[in-house]
Design an enzyme around this catalytic site. Structure first.
Site, PDB file in Angstrom:
ATOM      1  N   GLY A  12      13.429  27.904  67.676  1.00  0.00           N
ATOM      2  CA  GLY A  12      14.293  28.657  68.577  1.00  0.00           C
ATOM      3  C   GLY A  12      15.762  28.367  68.297  1.00  0.00           C
ATOM      4  N   ARG A  73       9.467  31.748  62.627  1.00  0.00           N
ATOM      5  CA  ARG A  73       8.287  30.884  62.649  1.00  0.00           C
ATOM      6  C   ARG A  73       7.557  31.035  61.325  1.00  0.00           C
ATOM      7  NH1 ARG A  73       9.457  27.940  67.262  1.00  0.00           N
ATOM      8  NH2 ARG A  73      10.060  29.365  68.942  1.00  0.00           N
ATOM      9  N   ASP A 104      11.331  19.865  67.540  1.00  0.00           N
ATOM     10  CA  ASP A 104      10.248  19.020  67.035  1.00  0.00           C
ATOM     11  C   ASP A 104       9.378  19.729  66.005  1.00  0.00           C
ATOM     12  OD1 ASP A 104       9.168  20.757  68.871  1.00  0.00           O
ATOM     13  OD2 ASP A 104       8.079  19.243  70.010  1.00  0.00           O
ATOM     14  N   THR A 126      18.254  22.261  70.034  1.00  0.00           N
ATOM     15  CA  THR A 126      17.369  22.925  70.989  1.00  0.00           C
ATOM     16  C   THR A 126      17.981  22.830  72.379  1.00  0.00           C
ATOM     17  OG1 THR A 126      15.238  22.752  72.171  1.00  0.00           O
ATOM     18  CG2 THR A 126      16.021  20.772  71.061  1.00  0.00           C
ATOM     19  N   ASP A 128      16.437  22.684  75.099  1.00  0.00           N
ATOM     20  CA  ASP A 128      15.570  21.962  76.027  1.00  0.00           C
ATOM     21  C   ASP A 128      15.929  20.485  76.181  1.00  0.00           C
ATOM     22  OD1 ASP A 128      14.133  24.241  76.537  1.00  0.00           O
ATOM     23  OD2 ASP A 128      12.523  23.782  75.121  1.00  0.00           O
ATOM     24  N   ASP A 130      14.909  17.927  74.479  1.00  0.00           N
ATOM     25  CA  ASP A 130      13.618  17.230  74.539  1.00  0.00           C
ATOM     26  C   ASP A 130      13.282  16.453  73.269  1.00  0.00           C
ATOM     27  OD1 ASP A 130      13.282  19.411  72.883  1.00  0.00           O
ATOM     28  OD2 ASP A 130      11.398  20.080  73.780  1.00  0.00           O
ATOM     29  N   GLY A 171      12.319  25.535  79.616  1.00  0.00           N
ATOM     30  CA  GLY A 171      11.915  24.135  79.644  1.00  0.00           C
ATOM     31  C   GLY A 171      10.413  24.031  79.780  1.00  0.00           C
ATOM     32  N   ARG A 172       9.721  24.268  78.671  1.00  0.00           N
ATOM     33  CA  ARG A 172       8.253  24.296  78.703  1.00  0.00           C
ATOM     34  C   ARG A 172       7.680  22.903  79.002  1.00  0.00           C
ATOM     35  NH1 ARG A 172       7.656  26.170  74.100  1.00  0.00           N
ATOM     36  NH2 ARG A 172       7.139  24.259  72.978  1.00  0.00           N
ATOM     37  N   GLY A 186      23.583  22.346  93.373  1.00  0.00           N
ATOM     38  CA  GLY A 186      23.195  22.022  94.747  1.00  0.00           C
ATOM     39  C   GLY A 186      21.905  22.687  95.190  1.00  0.00           C
TER      40      GLY A 186
END
Length: 320
Positions: A12, A73, A104, A126, A128, A130, A171-172, A186
């Site tokens: 991505g 991909r 990853d 990425t 995310d 992660d 955010g899988r 908030g």
């Protein structure tokens, strides 16, 4: 010392990838090394879609979102045959090392190349956030600000119509984007895959707010924590409060990178080149406590991303 290296983006896209590409190209040329761009990720590597990049090739791209090298991909590269096809293409161009910018899945490809004897260095790109071994990934800060801006606008209409809004963000498997955006905006509730929120607790929190006179609420949901549409329906059924759902989708991946992402991408891209020139392989660069670091790529693939429980705890305390 290496005379030719290549760079590709995979998986991505994330804002700041172009800044990282620019850093790789210009850092390498500064050291007298030729640089080649691999187009369309590992698929382009297999197909030999490789072109030499000059200083001008990366001019005026630091502020652009997406990736000028494109991304795709590639199932074939998951096979040993596909990996050797890619290595053959690199050798055909006389390329001796590769910088892989992505997440990853991209690092899996870089790891395989290194195992086959071809040096590769990973750069974490990425939204995310992660990837283990780095406090932040390229693109996270930009995506975070995109989400914050969207929720700010949603809050305006939530206030005007006295509604509950459920906002789904990307955010899988990691909830950083939802967590940071929820704290910054908030939000009354933040639902993330790292924590198992009970619907009865969420409903009780909404009712407590309503009882003290609160007329609108914002709930931020990471896509890995459940469907915002289903969550919205359940909240409306149990509370009878008028509820609307917004799924932000791919708007989070686009846009001009923030200054923080541009600087991070520049630092990480340049360090990746240095590692190749130092004879390193199978490493991933990152940033920890504002220091540029590197780790074995296997660590980035085998460890779980760190989750900041303090930020989650704070978000709970401030949303009472």
């Amino acid at each position: 010392m290496m005379k030719r290296i290549a760079v590709l983006t995979s998986g991505g896209d994330s804002p700041g990838m172009n800044a990282a590409i620019r850093a790789v190209v210009r850092k390498a040329i500064y050291h007298g090394v030729e640089v080649y761009g691999v187009y369309y990720g590992f698929q382009g590597l297999i197909d030999g879609d490789i072109k030499k990049l000059e200083l001008g090739s990366v001019g005026d791209i630091i502020h652009r979102g997406g990736t000028i090298l494109y991304t795709a991909r590639c199932e074939e590269f998951k096979t040993k045959e596909g990996q050797f096809k890619g290595i053959d293409q690199l050798k055909k161009f006389g390329i001796e090392g590769l910088v892989v910018i992505g997440g990853d899945g991209s690092f899996q490809g870089a790891k395989k190349l290194t195992e086959h004897g071809f040096p590769a260095i990973g750069v974490p790109g990425t939204i995310d956030n992660d990837i283990p071994g780095t406090d932040f990934t390229i693109g996270f800060d930009t995506a975070l600000n995109t989400v914050i801006d969207a929720i700010d606008k949603i809050r305006d209409t939530a206030t005007s119509h006295e509604r509950t809004y459920v906002v789904e963000v990307m955010g899988r498997d990691a909830g950083d984007l939802a967590l940071w955006a929820g704290l910054a905006d908030g939000a009354e509730t933040i639902m993330i895959p790292e924590v198992d929120d009970k619907m009865e607790d969420i409903v009780a929190r909404l009712k407590r707010g309503h009882e003290r006179g609160k007329k609108h609420s914002i709930i931020v949901v990471a896509e890995g924590a459940g469907s915002a549409v289903e969550i919205g329906k359940e909240i409306e059924e149990q509370t009878k409060y008028e509820t609307r759902v917004t799924v932000l989708g791919h708007i989070q991946r686009g846009g001009s990178p923030t200054g923080r992402d541009r600087v991070l991408a520049s630092r990480l891209g340049a360090r990746a080149v240095e590692l190749l020139l130092e004879g390193e392989a199978g490493k991933v660069v990152g940033i920890e406590r504002n220091e540029i670091v590197h780790h074995d790529i296997q660590d980035a693939l085998s460890k779980k991303p760190s989750f900041d429980h303090d930020i989650y705890k704070l978000s709970k305390e401030l949303s009472i």
